[in-house]
Design a protein around this motif. Structure first.
Motif, short mmCIF file in Angstrom:
data_model
loop_
_atom_site.label_atom_id
_atom_site.label_comp_id
_atom_site.label_asym_id
_atom_site.label_seq_id
_atom_site.Cartn_x
_atom_site.Cartn_y
_atom_site.Cartn_z
N TYR A 136 58.49 61.63 58.55
CA TYR A 136 59.09 61.28 59.73
C TYR A 136 57.86 61.45 60.97
CZ TYR A 136 62.11 62.43 63.92
OH TYR A 136 62.67 62.42 65.29
N MET A 137 57.96 60.72 61.76
CA MET A 137 57.02 60.96 62.81
C MET A 137 57.79 60.87 64.36
SD MET A 137 53.89 58.44 61.28
CE MET A 137 52.76 58.77 62.93
N LYS A 138 57.16 61.23 65.37
CA LYS A 138 57.69 61.53 66.72
C LYS A 138 56.67 61.40 67.63
CE LYS A 138 60.85 63.08 69.83
NZ LYS A 138 60.74 61.74 70.58
N ALA A 139 56.84 60.26 68.51
CA ALA A 139 55.73 59.71 69.25
C ALA A 139 55.48 60.69 70.25
CB ALA A 139 56.04 58.59 70.17
N ILE A 140 54.31 61.02 70.83
CA ILE A 140 53.93 61.92 71.66
C ILE A 140 53.15 61.28 72.96
CG2 ILE A 140 52.16 63.81 72.30
CD1 ILE A 140 51.81 64.55 69.41
N PRO A 141 54.18 61.23 74.12
CA PRO A 141 53.53 60.49 75.21
C PRO A 141 52.55 61.55 75.95
CG PRO A 141 55.66 61.19 75.45
CD PRO A 141 55.37 61.73 73.93
N ALA A 142 51.42 61.24 76.47
CA ALA A 142 50.50 61.81 77.19
C ALA A 142 51.17 62.49 78.52
CB ALA A 142 49.08 61.02 77.57
N GLN A 143 51.28 63.64 78.66
CA GLN A 143 51.78 64.38 79.74
C GLN A 143 50.55 65.06 80.66
OE1 GLN A 143 54.46 67.51 78.43
NE2 GLN A 143 55.47 66.32 77.15
N GLU A 144 50.83 65.38 81.85
CA GLU A 144 49.90 65.83 82.78
C GLU A 144 49.07 66.95 82.13
OE1 GLU A 144 48.71 64.62 85.65
OE2 GLU A 144 50.09 62.84 85.41
N LEU A 145 49.83 67.80 81.33
CA LEU A 145 49.03 68.93 80.82
C LEU A 145 47.99 68.47 79.88
CD1 LEU A 145 48.85 71.95 80.11
CD2 LEU A 145 50.68 71.60 78.31
N CYS A 146 48.35 67.34 79.17
CA CYS A 146 47.22 66.73 78.11
C CYS A 146 46.24 66.45 78.80
CB CYS A 146 48.00 65.68 77.20
SG CYS A 146 49.67 66.07 76.53
N LEU A 147 46.39 65.72 79.99
CA LEU A 147 45.09 65.01 80.58
C LEU A 147 44.19 65.77 80.93
CD1 LEU A 147 47.34 62.47 82.76
CD2 LEU A 147 46.50 62.35 80.32
N LEU A 162 34.12 70.32 74.89
CA LEU A 162 34.54 69.23 73.94
C LEU A 162 33.74 68.49 73.20
CD1 LEU A 162 37.60 67.60 76.23
CD2 LEU A 162 37.89 69.26 74.15
N ASP A 163 32.48 67.99 74.11
CA ASP A 163 31.25 67.55 73.19
C ASP A 163 30.70 68.37 72.25
OD1 ASP A 163 31.81 65.43 74.86
OD2 ASP A 163 30.23 65.85 76.25
N ALA A 164 30.68 69.75 72.63
CA ALA A 164 30.21 70.82 71.52
C ALA A 164 30.96 70.94 70.24
CB ALA A 164 29.85 71.95 72.17
N LEU A 165 32.50 71.00 70.37
CA LEU A 165 33.27 70.87 69.09
C LEU A 165 33.43 69.87 68.46
CD1 LEU A 165 35.93 73.46 70.93
CD2 LEU A 165 34.30 73.98 69.30
N TYR A 166 33.54 68.51 69.25
CA TYR A 166 33.84 67.37 68.75
C TYR A 166 33.07 66.31 69.13
CZ TYR A 166 38.45 69.77 68.70
OH TYR A 166 39.53 70.73 68.69
N PRO A 167 31.71 66.09 68.31
CA PRO A 167 30.62 65.26 68.74
C PRO A 167 31.11 63.64 68.64
CG PRO A 167 29.96 66.57 67.12
CD PRO A 167 31.31 66.95 67.40
N SER A 168 32.11 63.56 67.91
CA SER A 168 32.88 62.12 67.58
C SER A 168 34.05 61.81 68.22
CB SER A 168 32.65 61.83 66.20
OG SER A 168 31.49 61.60 65.73
N ASP A 169 34.39 62.74 69.42
CA ASP A 169 35.45 62.72 70.07
C ASP A 169 36.17 61.33 70.47
OD1 ASP A 169 38.04 63.16 71.48
OD2 ASP A 169 37.06 64.36 73.07
N ARG A 170 37.15 60.90 70.08
CA ARG A 170 37.89 59.49 70.74
C ARG A 170 39.06 59.65 71.36
NH1 ARG A 170 39.11 56.84 65.42
NH2 ARG A 170 39.87 55.59 66.84
N ALA A 171 39.40 60.96 71.98
CA ALA A 171 40.64 61.37 72.35
C ALA A 171 40.85 61.45 73.81
CB ALA A 171 41.20 62.38 71.56
N THR A 172 40.08 60.77 74.50
CA THR A 172 39.82 60.70 75.97
C THR A 172 40.14 59.32 76.63
OG1 THR A 172 37.44 60.30 76.02
CG2 THR A 172 38.04 62.55 76.18
N GLY A 173 40.54 59.47 77.78
CA GLY A 173 40.68 58.23 78.41
C GLY A 173 42.23 57.82 78.63
N TYR A 174 43.22 58.77 78.41
CA TYR A 174 44.46 58.65 78.40
C TYR A 174 44.93 58.73 79.64
CZ TYR A 174 44.73 58.89 73.33
OH TYR A 174 44.79 58.62 71.89
N GLY A 175 46.08 57.92 80.31
CA GLY A 175 46.79 58.09 81.30
C GLY A 175 48.12 58.70 81.18
#
Length: 189
Positions: A136-147, A162-175
């Motif tokens: 089962y999967m439920k979509a997660i819409p980006a909320q203001e808190l997430c941004l 974030l850069d220190a913890l996740y050097p290969s971070d791809r989880a930014t740029g959301y609206g």
């Protein structure tokens, strides 16, 4: 993992192993939704508390450390496996498997066609090496808190952590309102 699914546009179907009673299907979906809600509400509450306390850098630890602990606790309490995934993951532990990647693609297509993410979900039985599994999967819409950590404009101190913890971070740029990822549930059947 061999994945065969007859689920289209969020409808529930049996992929392998014969029919499953409608009551069993409904109960599994309801259990999954309740588990996801338990995880989502607890996680969101802890994130909001950290951010409202003026500590957005500290909020990163909630997702980095506490999210997995919370998911493990909900999983143990409910007898299933609950987690999060995204096609643009931050943590290697949250990368989607083949089933999840396909569902995320479908969610994106459904969102592009105008379906609201807040009500979007998907359930199926899939074949695994060990037998059938309910997914089962439920979509997660980006909320203001997430941004705060996933948006386009991230505070420098947050970005540095974030850069220190996740050097290969791809989880930014959301609206706001964009598909951030999905909550996932797995249960052997």
């Amino acid at each position: 993992m061999s994945i065969r699914s007859l689920v289209l546009a969020g409808a529930l179907a049996v992929a392998v192993g014969g029919p499953v009673a409608a009551a069993d299907r409904a109960a599994l979906v309801q259990e999954s939704r309740a588990a996801i809600m338990a995880l989502a509400e607890t996680l969101k509450g802890e994130l909001m508390a950290a951010i409202q306390a003026g500590d957005p850098v500290g909020a990163i630890a909630i997702c980095n450390e506490r999210a997995a602990e919370l998911a493990d606790q909900v999983s143990t309490d409910r007898g299933l496996t609950v987690g999060r995934t995204s096609d643009r993951s931050r943590s290697p532990d949250n990368r989607p498997d083949a089933f999840e990647a396909e569902v995320l693609r479908r969610f994106a297509a459904r969102a592009a066609a105008g379906e609201p993410l807040a009500t979007m979900d998907h359930a199926a039985w899939v074949a695994t090496r060990n037998g059938q599994e309910f997914r089962y999967m439920k979509a997660i819409p980006a909320q203001e808190l997430c941004l705060t950590c996933h948006g386009s404009e991230i505070a420098p101190e947050v970005k540095a952590r974030l850069d220190a913890l996740y050097p290969s971070d791809r989880a930014t740029g959301y609206g706001p309102g964009e598909l951030r990822g999905a909550f996932t549930v797995r249960r052997p059947w």
